[in-house]
Design a protein around this motif. Sequence first.
Motif, short mmCIF file in Angstrom:
data_model
loop_
_atom_site.label_atom_id
_atom_site.label_comp_id
_atom_site.label_asym_id
_atom_site.label_seq_id
_atom_site.Cartn_x
_atom_site.Cartn_y
_atom_site.Cartn_z
N MET A 1 0.85 -1.19 0.00
CA MET A 1 0.00 0.00 0.00
C MET A 1 0.88 1.25 0.00
SD MET A 1 -2.96 1.09 2.72
CE MET A 1 -3.90 2.58 2.50
N ILE A 2 0.60 2.18 -0.91
CA ILE A 2 1.40 3.40 -1.01
C ILE A 2 1.01 4.36 0.10
CG2 ILE A 2 1.97 5.36 -2.47
CD1 ILE A 2 1.36 3.64 -4.89
N SER A 3 1.99 4.83 0.86
CA SER A 3 1.71 5.75 1.95
C SER A 3 1.44 7.14 1.41
CB SER A 3 2.89 5.78 2.92
OG SER A 3 4.06 6.23 2.26
N THR A 4 0.74 7.92 2.19
CA THR A 4 0.47 9.29 1.80
C THR A 4 1.70 10.15 2.06
OG1 THR A 4 -0.33 9.92 3.98
CG2 THR A 4 -1.94 8.96 2.45
N ARG A 5 1.70 11.35 1.49
CA ARG A 5 2.83 12.26 1.71
C ARG A 5 2.97 12.58 3.19
NH1 ARG A 5 3.82 18.11 -1.31
NH2 ARG A 5 5.78 18.62 -0.20
N ARG A 6 1.86 12.74 3.87
CA ARG A 6 1.90 13.04 5.30
C ARG A 6 2.53 11.88 6.07
NH1 ARG A 6 -3.35 14.57 9.10
NH2 ARG A 6 -2.18 14.84 11.05
N GLU A 7 2.18 10.65 5.71
CA GLU A 7 2.76 9.49 6.37
C GLU A 7 4.25 9.38 6.11
OE1 GLU A 7 -1.12 6.48 6.36
OE2 GLU A 7 0.24 6.55 4.64
N ARG A 8 4.66 9.69 4.87
CA ARG A 8 6.09 9.64 4.55
C ARG A 8 6.86 10.69 5.34
NH1 ARG A 8 4.05 9.09 -0.76
NH2 ARG A 8 4.60 11.26 -1.24
N ARG A 9 6.30 11.89 5.45
CA ARG A 9 6.97 12.95 6.20
C ARG A 9 7.07 12.59 7.68
NH1 ARG A 9 4.74 18.85 4.93
NH2 ARG A 9 6.43 19.27 6.41
N ARG A 10 6.03 11.97 8.20
CA ARG A 10 6.06 11.58 9.61
C ARG A 10 7.14 10.51 9.82
NH1 ARG A 10 3.18 12.27 14.12
NH2 ARG A 10 3.33 10.64 15.70
N ALA A 11 7.22 9.55 8.91
CA ALA A 11 8.24 8.51 9.03
C ALA A 11 9.64 9.11 8.94
CB ALA A 11 8.04 7.45 7.94
N GLU A 12 9.83 10.07 8.04
CA GLU A 12 11.13 10.71 7.89
C GLU A 12 11.50 11.48 9.15
OE1 GLU A 12 10.53 13.07 4.44
OE2 GLU A 12 10.67 11.37 3.03
N THR A 13 10.55 12.20 9.72
CA THR A 13 10.83 12.96 10.94
C THR A 13 11.11 12.03 12.11
OG1 THR A 13 9.39 14.75 10.17
CG2 THR A 13 9.95 14.72 12.51
N THR A 14 10.36 10.93 12.20
CA THR A 14 10.60 9.95 13.27
C THR A 14 12.01 9.40 13.17
OG1 THR A 14 8.26 9.32 13.33
CG2 THR A 14 9.85 7.76 14.26
N ALA A 15 12.45 9.07 11.95
CA ALA A 15 13.80 8.55 11.75
C ALA A 15 14.84 9.60 12.12
CB ALA A 15 13.98 8.13 10.30
N GLU A 16 14.57 10.87 11.80
CA GLU A 16 15.52 11.94 12.13
C GLU A 16 15.62 12.13 13.64
OE1 GLU A 16 16.49 16.65 11.13
OE2 GLU A 16 14.71 15.67 10.26
N ILE A 17 14.50 12.04 14.33
CA ILE A 17 14.52 12.16 15.80
C ILE A 17 15.42 11.08 16.39
CG2 ILE A 17 13.11 11.86 17.88
CD1 ILE A 17 10.81 13.20 16.34
N LYS A 18 15.30 9.87 15.89
CA LYS A 18 16.13 8.77 16.39
C LYS A 18 17.61 9.02 16.09
CE LYS A 18 12.48 5.29 15.92
NZ LYS A 18 12.05 4.08 15.18
N GLU A 19 17.90 9.50 14.90
CA GLU A 19 19.29 9.79 14.53
C GLU A 19 19.89 10.85 15.44
OE1 GLU A 19 19.20 10.91 10.47
OE2 GLU A 19 18.59 8.93 9.73
N VAL A 20 19.12 11.90 15.70
CA VAL A 20 19.59 12.97 16.58
C VAL A 20 19.80 12.44 17.99
CG1 VAL A 20 18.99 15.18 17.65
CG2 VAL A 20 18.58 14.82 15.21
N ALA A 21 18.91 11.60 18.46
CA ALA A 21 19.04 11.03 19.81
C ALA A 21 20.34 10.25 19.93
CB ALA A 21 17.85 10.13 20.11
N LEU A 22 20.67 9.43 18.94
CA LEU A 22 21.92 8.67 18.98
C LEU A 22 23.13 9.60 18.89
CD1 LEU A 22 21.01 5.60 16.74
CD2 LEU A 22 21.26 5.65 19.22
#
Length: 235
Positions: free
Chosen positions: A1-22
């Motif tokens: 299932m293709i995610s929406t743009r909003r879902e992709r942006r949320r996933a990208e931001t979530t990944a960035e939060i984790k990267e910053v935390a590390l």
Amino acid sequence: MISTRRERRRAETTAEIKEVALRLMAAGGPGAITLRAIARDMGMTANAVYSYFTTRDELVTALIRDVYGQLADAVIAARDARPGDDVAGRIMAWACAFRDWSVANPEGFRLVYGDPVPGYQPPEGGAAPEAEYRVCAGLTELAAGAWPTAAPLYADYRFEWSDFDPTLAEETRAEFPDLPPAVIAVALRIWGHLHGLVSLEIRGNLGAQTTNPEKLYRNEVFALLRSFGLTPPGD
């Protein structure tokens, strides 16, 4: 299932939060992981970060689950790339993958096996029970493979199932009903050798003693294999 743009942006931001935390952890230790510090680093408001992770502990749990899962994937894939009857090769492959992943991901290693995050309360059952089980079961499988030649080493130790964690003992007995409880001791011995040297390396405790920690590690694994009556790969 293709995610929406909003879902992709949320996933990208979530990944960035984790990267910053590390990254914060690498610079300031486990205690440096806070949602407010992450918000400052990312140019976000604290409330915006809280919409992704409601608590610091929720973020830490997600980080541990991610990195532990990556480690489990790496060591199991390396082991399974070797034939099932190549016991020494499978142990060596697991060992090398464990060190390679740990050296490449020192913050992840420290998060899973190092100093605890101050005040962190893991969820009931642990932060990453699935990955922990996969690694534990994988090590027990390696020990079971080594048991036919390793058994004489443990003839006089008289291990009982009650000497080990009840859940671990129950799972081992179910998976390997024909093996004695000493097989868990073999698994723990493998784990101790691998984890010990890698932990020293990650923490910087080998820097003054050796210029080639990888060579030291490989030779230690070779010695471990020989102690089980196995021939190291390439010998």
